[in-house]
Design an enzyme around this catalytic site. Structure first.
Site, PDB file in Angstrom:
ATOM      1  N   HIS A  91       0.817  -1.220   0.000  1.00  0.00           N
ATOM      2  CA  HIS A  91       0.000   0.000   0.000  1.00  0.00           C
ATOM      3  C   HIS A  91       0.851   1.270   0.000  1.00  0.00           C
ATOM      4  O   HIS A  91       0.348   2.346  -0.317  1.00  0.00           O
ATOM      5  CB  HIS A  91      -0.999  -0.014   1.167  1.00  0.00           C
ATOM      6  CG  HIS A  91      -0.408   0.273   2.511  1.00  0.00           C
ATOM      7  ND1 HIS A  91      -0.098  -0.712   3.423  1.00  0.00           N
ATOM      8  CD2 HIS A  91      -0.074   1.439   3.114  1.00  0.00           C
ATOM      9  CE1 HIS A  91       0.394  -0.165   4.517  1.00  0.00           C
ATOM     10  NE2 HIS A  91       0.419   1.142   4.361  1.00  0.00           N
ATOM     11  N   ASP A 121       0.281  -7.626   1.472  1.00  0.00           N
ATOM     12  CA  ASP A 121       0.614  -6.211   1.576  1.00  0.00           C
ATOM     13  C   ASP A 121       2.134  -6.001   1.627  1.00  0.00           C
ATOM     14  O   ASP A 121       2.634  -5.192   2.407  1.00  0.00           O
ATOM     15  CB  ASP A 121      -0.043  -5.557   2.798  1.00  0.00           C
ATOM     16  CG  ASP A 121       0.036  -4.029   2.746  1.00  0.00           C
ATOM     17  OD1 ASP A 121       0.135  -3.486   1.634  1.00  0.00           O
ATOM     18  OD2 ASP A 121       0.026  -3.384   3.814  1.00  0.00           O
ATOM     19  N   SER A 195       4.624   2.544   7.914  1.00  0.00           N
ATOM     20  CA  SER A 195       4.346   1.371   7.089  1.00  0.00           C
ATOM     21  C   SER A 195       5.549   1.001   6.235  1.00  0.00           C
ATOM     22  O   SER A 195       6.119   1.855   5.556  1.00  0.00           O
ATOM     23  CB  SER A 195       3.143   1.639   6.180  1.00  0.00           C
ATOM     24  OG  SER A 195       1.966   1.753   6.933  1.00  0.00           O
TER      25      SER A 195
END
Length: 350
Positions: A91, A121, A195
């Site tokens: 993402h 992911d 992230s």
């Protein structure tokens, strides 16, 4: 024995005792320092953690000149190999028109996307630079609940930041963030921008890729998730070899049979998995599996947890034959099924 020779062994014993005592004191002092500071693992790991800046063209909306709007997104990544492969989240780089990597030593370079895997992911980037400080890999299988860990990333784009915490849980697999989940849970603060960053142990070794936070506000609330490095390295290896992750595919959805479910549906057993959906033209359909069947075993392994079965099937390569033991009505059966290649972006359970 003369008096001179008499004292020699005594002096040697005293000196040896003093050396041992000094060594113990030094070890204790070093232990005190390590208990009160994370400086050593931070110094070891932070050069390998990078900031990622992506430029995304917004699908809707134009600026005053009539040109499409661009937005800059922020994230983190980890230099996994000396030759420049970087692990991050899918993402973080999704829909990116360009990806720029900012290293710890202020070098900046555009990265090439090697491939990504939305189901976990994860994504792999590549940069062409010399003297890259690749991180030392840990072993997430050896991680225990209660272990102290550090999260390193670029929260809110303010610059590289380190937060500390512990492993709160392992094997979280029903969060609903990804198709395939096996998260490490931590209470270390993980905020937007973290992230793709590193979760490291107190030896500075990478044990996970920070992935997401569990929050209603978007800020850290003491529940963060990371993909174990053992899983991430398997995904990275497939992406480097094939450009994507190649998984086995069965095409079957199932739910765990509980005592109450068995009683309510008058099932012949109170354990196993109840088949709830079969994908058309899938290996499961071709093998004759039907909705309502009860799966007891796959490859001689009891079928109790749908998430474990999901990972088992995904870990096998297309062309692999699996044995399946099931019940239909009151009749048991056994069959062999050849797994096929999982369709792209398939979000089926198995």
């Amino acid at each position: 024995m003369n008096q001179k020779n008499y004292w020699i062994p005594i002096i040697i014993s005293i000196l040896a005792g003093a050396c041992i005592g000094l060594t113990v004191l030094l070890i204790q002092e070093k232990q005190k320092i390590s208990d009160s500071s994370y400086a050593t693992p931070v110094k070891k790991a932070t050069p390998s953690v990078v900031n990622i800046y992506t430029q995304v063209i917004q699908q809707k909306g134009f600026n005053d000149s009539g040109k499409a709007k661009h937005s800059i997104n922020l994230g983190s990544g980890v230099i996994a190999t000396k030759d420049g492969f970087i692990l991050t989240n899918h993402h973080v780089i999704q829909n990116a028109q360009s990806i720029v990597i900012a290293l710890h030593d202020d070098r900046r370079i555009e990265a090439k996307l090697i491939g990504s895997d939305p189901s976990t992911d994860l994504a792999v980037l590549k940069i062409e630079l010399s003297n890259l400080p690749n991180i030392q890999m840990g072993n997430s299988a050896k991680v225990s609940v209660g272990d102290k860990i550090l999260a390193i990333g670029n929260p809110f784009g303010i610059g590289q930041t380190v937060t500390a915490g512990i492993i709160s849980a392992k094997g979280r697999n029903s969060i609903g963030l990804n198709t395939y989940e096996n998260f490490l849970q931590t209470d270390a603060a993980i905020n937007p921008g973290n992230s793709g960053g590193a979760l490291v142990n107190l030896r500075g070794e990478l044990i996970g890729i920070s992935s997401a936070i569990y929050s209603s506000t978007g800020g850290s609330q003491g529940i963060g998730f990371a993909t174990p490095i053992d899983d991430a390295l398997d995904v990275m290896s497939d992406i480097i070899k094939h450009g994507e992750v190649v998984r086995g595919y069965l095409g079957m959805d199932a739910q765990k049979i509980t005592q109450s479910l068995a009683e309510n549906l008058l099932l012949p057993t109170n354990h196993g998995l109840l088949v709830s959906d079969i994908t058309k033209e899938s290996p499961a359909e071709k093998a004759g599996i039907e909705v309502g069947d009860i799966i007891l075993e796959i490859n001689d392994t009891p079928s109790e947890d749908p998430f474990q079965i999901r990972h088992l099937i995904a870990s096998l390569k297309p062309g692999t034959h699996i044995s399946l033991v099931g019940i239909r009505g009151q009749q048991s059966y056994q069959t062999s099924i050849m797994l096929e290649r999982q369709p792209t972006m398939q979000r089926i359970s198995h």
